[in-house]
Write an enzyme that holds these catalytic residues in place. Structure first.
Site, PDB file in Angstrom:
ATOM      1  N   TYR A 199      -7.876 -14.702   8.264  1.00 23.70           N
ATOM      2  CA  TYR A 199      -6.535 -14.364   7.771  1.00 23.70           C
ATOM      3  C   TYR A 199      -5.480 -15.199   8.499  1.00 23.70           C
ATOM      4  CZ  TYR A 199      -2.498 -11.267   6.837  1.00 23.70           C
ATOM      5  OH  TYR A 199      -1.287 -10.751   6.468  1.00 23.70           O
ATOM      6  N   ASP A 228       0.818  -1.217   0.000  1.00 24.80           N
ATOM      7  CA  ASP A 228       0.000   0.000   0.000  1.00 24.80           C
ATOM      8  C   ASP A 228       0.851   1.265   0.000  1.00 24.80           C
ATOM      9  OD1 ASP A 228      -1.834  -1.954   0.233  1.00 24.80           O
ATOM     10  OD2 ASP A 228      -2.496  -1.441   2.267  1.00 24.80           O
TER      11      ASP A 228
HETATM   12 MG    MG Z   1      -5.223   0.164   5.503  1.00 23.21          MG
END
Ligand code: MG
Ligand code: ADP
EC number: 2.7.1.6
Length: 387
Positions: free
Chosen positions: A223, A173
């Site tokens: 997860y 990200d």
């Molecule tokens: Mg985030």
């Protein structure tokens, strides 16, 4: 919000008329392909989107920080040399985390005022958090004349989220929010942190993101289960094939098939997703380089199928959005994007059909699920920058 309006808001909040302010922006992102591959040392291929967080910043003569989030309508005050986690105002921790990491590198920071706002939906898998970290890091470092290379800045932003906010995210990200470029996606090797721009400038196609508006509820527990299953596969192959195998990245489908009968069904399925997904990312890169949108779209569909059937991280809403998309004119590919169990889908749509697509999907999704989806149309956007 445009620069002028942002500056006007700043003026109204901090009553400051001097002109030496900086205005910065950092985008959110959509992961085009390569899901659940990052923690398996694999490949991901995100692109920056035309939604961002924008920040005005101005130095002060003391050690105080006054941070104003327009979206939370609140000013928070603290000092750069007294950083504590704020349990009530989570958003300010992203800013404190950046300050903390900059100071850990030995930088002496002054106080400053900052004001920001964003149009990236929060918590929908389009990475508003990385945009906030990256824009803050760029703004503060630029104002203090701290020279941080793009990759250094992205890694610092990741450390801020890991250490201060306490979220163990990977590098994708922050990398794309900082390194993204107009008309390009970014291929990232999560083993070496190396990256490469991939041209994505076909005038006839756009990316359409459909927000299912379903919260990613199960993500944390599921997860952890997936990570465990991936590790089990790695341990198995380490003993069977080669002790140098340290991640699913090191395996191919041929070896997986050979030992299928000896593996637990779920472990096989998880490994099958990760191994095939890594290959799909590399194939997608080749398809984009050849401007072959048909092939690229096919890989998106295959990725979704694999995430839904093998990795089991889709949801009925995400499956529905992909199914509905596949029936629309001009759609070459669609898949869930992000960790799953909610969040968004990413769709490759011919430009001339984009508006019809958005309208039809909204209608059909509402009819089947009772939920109003949000639709965002975007081309690959530039990474963080001074405005
Ligand atoms: Mg985030
Ligand atoms: P995602 O990164 O997928 O959007 P996260 O939960 O990682 O979701 O990050 C969302 C958090 O980032 C928000 O809860 C908030 O604390 C912070 N944030 C994002 N955008 C803004 C904004 N415009 N203003 C203030 N805080 C924001």
């Amino acid at each position: 919000m445009n620069k002028e309006l942002l500056l006007e808001n700043y003026q109204n909040t901090f009553k400051d008329t001097s002109l030496d302010k900086g205005v910065y922006a950092a985008p959110g992102r959509v992961n085009l392909i390569g899901e659940h591959t990052d923690y398996n040392d694999g490949f991901v291929m995100p692109m920056a989107i035309e939604k961002d967080i924008r920040m005005v910043i101005q130095l002060r003569n003391d050690k105080k920080v006054k941070a104003f989030s327009l979206d939370y309508d609140k000013v928070i005050e603290f000092k750069v040399d007294k950083l504590f986690y704020d349990k009530e105002n989570i958003w300010v921790n992203y800013i404190k985390g950046i300050i903390d990491e900059l100071q850990k590198l030995g930088n002496k920071l002054q106080g400053f005022n900052l004001l920001f706002t964003g149009n990236i939906p929060q918590g929908s898998g389009l990475s508003s958090s990385a945009a906030l970290e990256v824009v803050t890091a760029l703004a503060i470092s630029d104002l203090h004349n701290i020279n941080l290379e793009a990759v250094e800045l992205a890694l610092l932003a990741q450390r801020a989220e890991n250490n201060f906010v306490n979220v163990q995210c990977g590098i994708m990200d922050q990398y794309i929010s900082r390194l993204g470029q107009k008309d390009n996606a970014l291929l990232i090797d999560c083993r070496t942190n190396q990256y490469q721009l991939v041209p994505f400038a076909n005038e006839n196609y756009q990316i359409v993101i459909c927000n299912s508006k379903v919260e990613r509820g199960l993500v944390d527990s599921e997860y952890n289960k997936r990570r465990k299953e991936c590790n089990q596969a790695v341990e198995f192959f380490k003993q069977k094939i080669d002790e140098n195998i340290t991640a699913l990245r090191d395996l191919d489908l041929e070896s997986l098939e050979k030992y299928k009968a000896e593996l637990k069904k779920n472990v096989y399925k998880r490994a099958h997703h990760v191994i095939s997904e890594n290959q799909r990312v590399l194939d997608a890169k080749k398809a984009l380089e050849k401007n072959d949108m048909k092939e690229f779209g096919k890989l998106l569909y295959e990725s979704h199928q694999s995430l839904s059937a093998d990795y089991e991280v889709s949801s009925k809403e995400l499956d529905l959005l992909v199914e509905l998309a596949s029936r629309e004119k001009g759609v070459k590919g669609a898949r869930m994007t992000g960790a799953g169990f909610g969040g968004c889908t990413v769709n490759l749509v011919k430009k001339e059909f984009v508006n019809d697509f958005a309208e039809n999907i909204k209608k059909a999704y509402y009819q089947s699920s009772g939920i109003k989806a949000d639709i965002y149309i975007t081309d690959p956007a530039p990474g963080a920058r001074k405005l």
